[in-house]
Design a protein around this motif. Structure first.
Motif, short mmCIF file in Angstrom:
data_model
loop_
_atom_site.label_atom_id
_atom_site.label_comp_id
_atom_site.label_asym_id
_atom_site.label_seq_id
_atom_site.Cartn_x
_atom_site.Cartn_y
_atom_site.Cartn_z
N SER A 171 157.23 69.59 2.06
CA SER A 171 156.61 69.50 3.16
C SER A 171 155.97 68.25 3.50
CB SER A 171 155.53 70.67 3.50
OG SER A 171 154.51 70.29 2.57
N GLY A 172 155.45 68.06 4.94
CA GLY A 172 155.18 66.80 5.19
C GLY A 172 156.07 65.92 6.33
N THR A 173 155.54 64.90 6.77
CA THR A 173 156.48 64.12 7.58
C THR A 173 156.94 62.66 6.89
OG1 THR A 173 154.41 63.07 8.49
CG2 THR A 173 155.47 64.71 9.65
N PHE A 174 158.06 62.28 7.09
CA PHE A 174 158.65 60.98 6.46
C PHE A 174 158.87 60.00 7.55
CE2 PHE A 174 158.46 64.37 3.11
CZ PHE A 174 158.69 63.63 2.07
N GLU A 175 158.91 58.52 7.05
CA GLU A 175 159.34 57.65 7.99
C GLU A 175 160.81 57.25 7.39
OE1 GLU A 175 158.10 55.34 10.19
OE2 GLU A 175 156.61 56.84 10.35
N THR A 176 161.32 57.56 6.34
CA THR A 176 162.75 57.40 5.86
C THR A 176 163.02 57.94 4.67
OG1 THR A 176 164.18 55.43 5.43
CG2 THR A 176 161.92 55.23 4.36
N HIS A 186 171.15 62.66 -8.63
CA HIS A 186 170.51 63.98 -8.79
C HIS A 186 169.08 63.92 -8.28
CE1 HIS A 186 173.80 65.02 -11.22
NE2 HIS A 186 173.74 64.13 -12.05
N HIS A 187 168.73 63.10 -7.29
CA HIS A 187 167.30 63.17 -6.86
C HIS A 187 167.38 62.77 -5.46
CE1 HIS A 187 167.61 59.05 -8.01
NE2 HIS A 187 166.45 58.88 -7.48
N SER A 188 166.06 62.82 -4.96
CA SER A 188 165.93 62.36 -3.52
C SER A 188 164.64 61.90 -3.37
CB SER A 188 166.02 63.33 -2.33
OG SER A 188 167.23 64.17 -2.66
N CYS A 189 164.44 60.97 -2.35
CA CYS A 189 163.26 60.22 -2.00
C CYS A 189 162.75 59.98 -0.91
CB CYS A 189 163.04 58.86 -2.73
SG CYS A 189 163.30 58.84 -4.53
N GLY A 190 161.48 59.78 -0.20
CA GLY A 190 161.24 59.43 1.10
C GLY A 190 160.01 58.68 1.03
N ILE A 191 159.75 57.92 2.32
CA ILE A 191 158.25 57.20 2.29
C ILE A 191 157.49 58.39 3.36
CG2 ILE A 191 157.12 55.39 3.21
CD1 ILE A 191 159.48 53.50 2.40
N GLN A 192 156.45 58.73 3.05
CA GLN A 192 155.64 59.90 3.73
C GLN A 192 155.14 58.88 4.72
OE1 GLN A 192 153.78 62.89 0.69
NE2 GLN A 192 154.94 63.82 2.30
N ASN A 218 150.59 49.53 6.30
CA ASN A 218 151.96 48.77 6.48
C ASN A 218 152.90 49.03 5.42
OD1 ASN A 218 153.61 46.39 7.13
ND2 ASN A 218 152.80 45.03 5.58
N GLY A 219 152.86 50.46 5.33
CA GLY A 219 153.92 50.96 4.37
C GLY A 219 153.19 52.47 3.96
N GLY A 220 154.08 53.21 3.17
CA GLY A 220 153.51 54.51 2.95
C GLY A 220 154.00 54.96 1.15
N ARG A 221 153.44 55.82 1.00
CA ARG A 221 153.54 56.42 -0.57
C ARG A 221 155.03 56.94 -0.46
NH1 ARG A 221 152.01 61.70 -0.79
NH2 ARG A 221 150.65 62.45 1.16
N ILE A 222 155.57 56.79 -1.56
CA ILE A 222 156.95 57.53 -1.84
C ILE A 222 156.66 58.76 -2.54
CG2 ILE A 222 159.14 57.09 -3.28
CD1 ILE A 222 158.80 54.22 -2.68
#
Length: 326
Positions: A166-171, A177-183, A191-195
């Motif tokens: 859950s939560g919102t992501f920038e990208t 076998h995995h997925s990632c996003g910058i919250q 000037n960036g977000g946690r992955i």
């Protein structure tokens, strides 16, 4: 439909760990195709589905059916019950076709009638995923970033790669076998977000700090930090030592504009617009050409880039993919 209840482990030797099969055994919905086998890849027949639903319902009695092609003793009451409940009307007035493979359309129709045909709202014009800002494709799964910046995924989920948090992501970025996003919760401030990553265990061990971009490959991920340096992490899923023996996470020093993760290698465009790659090089996939580039992308065992004069060039296993051993 039953909210994924927990159940004791099954004893079938032809099914690996499966909560669904364990639950069916525990509820006496299935007895398997033998004492030790479930035959998970066999087609399901219409009569078998009738038996499963009848047992799920508690084996109620029902008036005899009128179908002339239902002969096996175990089929009689389940088919009678499905007819009495109006879950089925048969394939004709006199036939049920008990041994025909069950189609997906038949299955959803039977389940819909079993649940007493609940009311639903159907929008023929809007995607069930809702409006999407971007979409990304992995190996056998996909994810989309909705207009409200939440993530939805679909496809293979053997490793949990479609269990988007859950939560919102920038990208978002998808690997094998995995997925990632910058919250997005603190991206503007820092000037960036946690992955955040989800999927195969070990690939979600994200380094701390804030990142401007993220890319996911096979067994590893990379990101550009707020200071434009690159960090990569992950291990080969085939490694006996739990380490990245290919060197995909051994990032060269310097600052970068872009980074891309492939199978056993990674590439990036430096701040001076030159390309550098690192990792396995048995197909020349890290032998980046000289010159300046606008974009670069890493594939399975090759890479391609667009130069600043808008011409494209590739290097690595070009035209040799059929000879690769997986």
């Amino acid at each position: 439909m039953e909210k994924k209840p927990a159940a004791p482990a099954h004893s079938f030797n032809d099914v690996r760990a499966s909560g669904a099969v364990s639950w069916m055994v525990d509820r006496a919905i299935t007895t398997g195709t033998s004492a030790s086998t479930f035959s998970p890849d066999n087609p399901l027949t219409r009569a078998q589905l009738a038996a499963f639903l009848w047992r799920l319902e508690g084996k109620p009695e029902a008036p005899a059916h009128s179908f002339g092609d239902v002969h096996a003793g175990w089929q009689q009451v389940p088919v009678s019950w499905m007819l009495d409940r109006a879950i089925t009307t048969g394939t004709s007035a006199s036939t049920f076709s008990p041994d025909l493979p069950l189609t997906r359309a038949h299955l959803v129709t039977f389940l819909y009638r079993y649940k007493n045909e609940p009311a639903v709202t159907i929008d023929p014009d809007t995607s069930p995923c809702g409006p999407l800002k971007t979409i990304a494709a992995g190996h056998v799964h996909s994810c989309g970033l909705r207009t409200d910046n939440t993530v939805i995924c679909c496809g293979d989920n053997l490793s949990g790669q479609t269990d988007a948090p859950s939560g919102t992501f920038e990208t978002i970025a998808l690997g094998q076998h995995h997925s990632c996003g910058i919250q997005a919760d603190n991206a503007e401030e820092l000037n960036g977000g946690r992955i955040t990553c989800w999927g195969l265990t070990g690939l979600d061990d994200v380094p701390s700090g804030t990142f401007k971009t993220v890319t996911a490959g096979n067994g590893h991920s990379c990101g550009i930090r707020s200071d434009n340096t690159v960090t990569c992490w992950g291990t080969s899923i085939f490694s006996e030592h739990g380490t990245d023996e290919y060197g995909r996470t051994d990032v060269p020093p310097g600052t970068f504009k872009t980074v891309t993760a492939g199978n056993r290698h990674s590439c990036g465009i430096r701040s001076d617009n030159t390309v550098i790659c690192w990792g396995a090089n048995d197909f020349g996939q890290t032998d980046a050409p000289s010159g300046t580039f606008k974009t670069v992308t890493a594939g399975w065992e090759h890479s391609c880039g667009i130069r600043t004069d808008n011409t494209a060039t590739c290097w690595g296993a070009i035209g040799l993919w059929t000879d690769l051993l997986y």
